[in-house]
Design a protein around this motif. Structure first.
Motif, PDB file in Angstrom:
ATOM      1  N   ILE A 105       0.872  -1.178   0.000  1.00 51.16           N
ATOM      2  CA  ILE A 105       0.000   0.000   0.000  1.00 51.16           C
ATOM      3  C   ILE A 105       0.899   1.215   0.000  1.00 51.16           C
ATOM      4  CG2 ILE A 105      -1.630   1.371   1.371  1.00 51.16           C
ATOM      5  CD1 ILE A 105      -2.953  -1.198   2.241  1.00 51.16           C
ATOM      6  N   PRO A 106       0.651   2.112  -0.946  1.00 53.90           N
ATOM      7  CA  PRO A 106       1.561   3.256  -1.083  1.00 53.90           C
ATOM      8  C   PRO A 106       1.641   4.086   0.184  1.00 53.90           C
ATOM      9  CG  PRO A 106      -0.137   3.276  -2.793  1.00 53.90           C
ATOM     10  CD  PRO A 106      -0.466   2.163  -1.870  1.00 53.90           C
ATOM     11  N   ASN A 107       2.862   4.315   0.619  1.00 55.99           N
ATOM     12  CA  ASN A 107       3.122   5.216   1.737  1.00 55.99           C
ATOM     13  C   ASN A 107       3.708   6.489   1.159  1.00 55.99           C
ATOM     14  OD1 ASN A 107       2.316   3.696   3.914  1.00 55.99           O
ATOM     15  ND2 ASN A 107       4.299   2.713   4.157  1.00 55.99           N
ATOM     16  N   THR A 108       3.349   7.607   1.751  1.00 54.82           N
ATOM     17  CA  THR A 108       3.962   8.845   1.298  1.00 54.82           C
ATOM     18  C   THR A 108       5.403   8.846   1.769  1.00 54.82           C
ATOM     19  OG1 THR A 108       3.240   9.989   3.287  1.00 54.82           O
ATOM     20  CG2 THR A 108       1.807  10.135   1.374  1.00 54.82           C
ATOM     21  N   PHE A 109       6.288   9.315   0.927  1.00 55.50           N
ATOM     22  CA  PHE A 109       7.689   9.375   1.318  1.00 55.50           C
ATOM     23  C   PHE A 109       7.887  10.557   2.247  1.00 55.50           C
ATOM     24  CE2 PHE A 109       6.890  11.180  -2.783  1.00 55.50           C
ATOM     25  CZ  PHE A 109       7.407  12.463  -2.700  1.00 55.50           C
ATOM     26  N   LYS A 110       8.930  10.456   3.037  1.00 53.94           N
ATOM     27  CA  LYS A 110       9.196  11.473   4.047  1.00 53.94           C
ATOM     28  C   LYS A 110       9.849  12.697   3.411  1.00 53.94           C
ATOM     29  CE  LYS A 110       8.192   8.995   7.755  1.00 53.94           C
ATOM     30  NZ  LYS A 110       7.048   9.226   8.520  1.00 53.94           N
ATOM     31  N   THR A 111       9.079  13.749   3.289  1.00 52.96           N
ATOM     32  CA  THR A 111       9.664  15.003   2.841  1.00 52.96           C
ATOM     33  C   THR A 111       9.831  15.876   4.076  1.00 52.96           C
ATOM     34  OG1 THR A 111       7.533  16.079   2.508  1.00 52.96           O
ATOM     35  CG2 THR A 111       8.462  14.856   0.630  1.00 52.96           C
ATOM     36  N   GLU A 112      10.490  16.985   3.881  1.00 49.82           N
ATOM     37  CA  GLU A 112      10.676  17.911   4.995  1.00 49.82           C
ATOM     38  C   GLU A 112       9.327  18.357   5.544  1.00 49.82           C
ATOM     39  OE1 GLU A 112      12.571  22.310   5.571  1.00 49.82           O
ATOM     40  OE2 GLU A 112      13.679  20.879   4.323  1.00 49.82           O
ATOM     41  N   ASN A 113       8.358  18.612   4.627  1.00 48.42           N
ATOM     42  CA  ASN A 113       7.023  19.024   5.070  1.00 48.42           C
ATOM     43  C   ASN A 113       6.334  17.923   5.874  1.00 48.42           C
ATOM     44  OD1 ASN A 113       7.259  21.525   3.917  1.00 48.42           O
ATOM     45  ND2 ASN A 113       6.189  20.964   2.036  1.00 48.42           N
ATOM     46  N   ASN A 114       6.491  16.662   5.429  1.00 49.22           N
ATOM     47  CA  ASN A 114       5.879  15.558   6.169  1.00 49.22           C
ATOM     48  C   ASN A 114       6.467  15.448   7.567  1.00 49.22           C
ATOM     49  OD1 ASN A 114       4.310  14.907   3.986  1.00 49.22           O
ATOM     50  ND2 ASN A 114       5.473  13.107   3.405  1.00 49.22           N
ATOM     51  N   ILE A 115       7.776  15.605   7.666  1.00 50.54           N
ATOM     52  CA  ILE A 115       8.436  15.520   8.972  1.00 50.54           C
ATOM     53  C   ILE A 115       7.962  16.646   9.876  1.00 50.54           C
ATOM     54  CG2 ILE A 115      10.667  15.688  10.142  1.00 50.54           C
ATOM     55  CD1 ILE A 115      11.847  14.245   7.632  1.00 50.54           C
ATOM     56  N   GLU A 116       7.873  17.859   9.308  1.00 53.03           N
ATOM     57  CA  GLU A 116       7.366  18.996  10.091  1.00 53.03           C
ATOM     58  C   GLU A 116       5.932  18.740  10.533  1.00 53.03           C
ATOM     59  OE1 GLU A 116       7.820  22.552   7.795  1.00 53.03           O
ATOM     60  OE2 GLU A 116      10.003  22.423   7.809  1.00 53.03           O
ATOM     61  N   TYR A 117       5.117  18.200   9.622  1.00 51.83           N
ATOM     62  CA  TYR A 117       3.729  17.929   9.968  1.00 51.83           C
ATOM     63  C   TYR A 117       3.644  16.873  11.068  1.00 51.83           C
ATOM     64  CZ  TYR A 117      -1.147  16.805   9.857  1.00 51.83           C
ATOM     65  OH  TYR A 117      -2.444  16.590  10.240  1.00 51.83           O
ATOM     66  N   GLU A 118       4.481  15.839  10.977  1.00 53.15           N
ATOM     67  CA  GLU A 118       4.464  14.798  12.000  1.00 53.15           C
ATOM     68  C   GLU A 118       4.827  15.373  13.369  1.00 53.15           C
ATOM     69  OE1 GLU A 118       6.931  11.592  10.625  1.00 53.15           O
ATOM     70  OE2 GLU A 118       5.499  11.043   9.054  1.00 53.15           O
ATOM     71  N   GLU A 119       5.807  16.279  13.395  1.00 55.12           N
ATOM     72  CA  GLU A 119       6.175  16.931  14.654  1.00 55.12           C
ATOM     73  C   GLU A 119       5.016  17.783  15.167  1.00 55.12           C
ATOM     74  OE1 GLU A 119       9.787  19.079  13.963  1.00 55.12           O
ATOM     75  OE2 GLU A 119      10.925  17.246  13.567  1.00 55.12           O
ATOM     76  N   PHE A 120       4.383  18.505  14.250  1.00 50.92           N
ATOM     77  CA  PHE A 120       3.224  19.322  14.600  1.00 50.92           C
ATOM     78  C   PHE A 120       2.103  18.438  15.149  1.00 50.92           C
ATOM     79  CE2 PHE A 120      -0.922  20.830  12.964  1.00 50.92           C
ATOM     80  CZ  PHE A 120      -1.076  21.944  13.773  1.00 50.92           C
ATOM     81  N   GLU A 121       1.844  17.320  14.447  1.00 51.60           N
ATOM     82  CA  GLU A 121       0.793  16.403  14.865  1.00 51.60           C
ATOM     83  C   GLU A 121       1.089  15.822  16.245  1.00 51.60           C
ATOM     84  OE1 GLU A 121       0.292  12.747  12.563  1.00 51.60           O
ATOM     85  OE2 GLU A 121      -1.814  13.298  12.337  1.00 51.60           O
TER      86      GLU A 121
END
Length: 192
Positions: A105-121
């Motif tokens: 199942i496709p996972n989104t790759f970790k971009t800088e924005n994804n990492i920032e969002y994960e920290e925010f989340e």
């Protein structure tokens, strides 16, 4: 009439659906059916199952239109497909093919924005943990499990009005601690 409706935004169509407008529902159906089926088929590769899953999602959307407040319809529908397929696979007796499907199942790759969002989340979840237990439970059911207010009320044996009050209190608390803009980003981001 349907041509006029097709020019409306999803939120406007959703309001018409809440009022029982079948044509507005047909526009939403026509707008998203092919995309949802294509997404489901990319994941599961079984035409009949994928058709059934997409149909079930639209049936649920129609039946729960009065109880559900959806901020981003397209993201909500895509997420619903993903969860329906996961539930379908979970209910099967696993074979090697099914295990491969789950792993692919496709996972989104970790971009800088994804990492920032994960920290925010993560920060958001820390704030949610500060809510009173019942309020936290109601909010999690509502925003992360996609339960309708009536489903939450039934699950927790409380009134729908109490559910609404808990959600309102949770949103007020989160807005006061992290800001209105960030709460909106969180809620939209949950559906992407």
């Amino acid at each position: 009439m349907e041509t006029m409706l097709s020019k409306l935004r999803d939120s406007e169509l959703q309001q018409l659906i809440k009022e029982g407008n079948n044509l507005a529902f047909e526009v939403i159906f026509d707008r998203y059916w092919k995309r949802l089926f294509a997404y489901a088929y990319r994941i599961y590769k079984d035409e009949k199952i994928c058709e059934d899953i997409v149909q079930e999602i639209f049936i649920s959307l129609w039946e729960k239109s009065n109880d559900t407040n959806i901020l981003n319809l397209e993201a909500y529908l895509i997420r619903s497909v993903k969860y329906k397929i996961a539930n379908h696979i979970r209910n099967l007796k696993f074979s090697r093919v099914h295990l491969e499907i789950i792993q692919n199942i496709p996972n989104t790759f970790k971009t800088e924005n994804n990492i920032e969002y994960e920290e925010f989340e993560k920060g958001i979840f820390n704030e949610i943990k500060k809510l009173p237990p019942k309020c936290q439970q109601v909010f999690m059911f509502s925003r992360f499990e996609n339960y309708s207010n009536s489903e939450i009320a039934e699950e927790l044996n409380i009134s729908v009005r109490t559910v609404e009050k808990h959600i309102t209190n949770a949103l007020k608390f989160l807005k006061s601690t992290i800001g209105t803009h960030h709460v909106t980003i969180l809620i939209i981001g949950m559906f992407l």
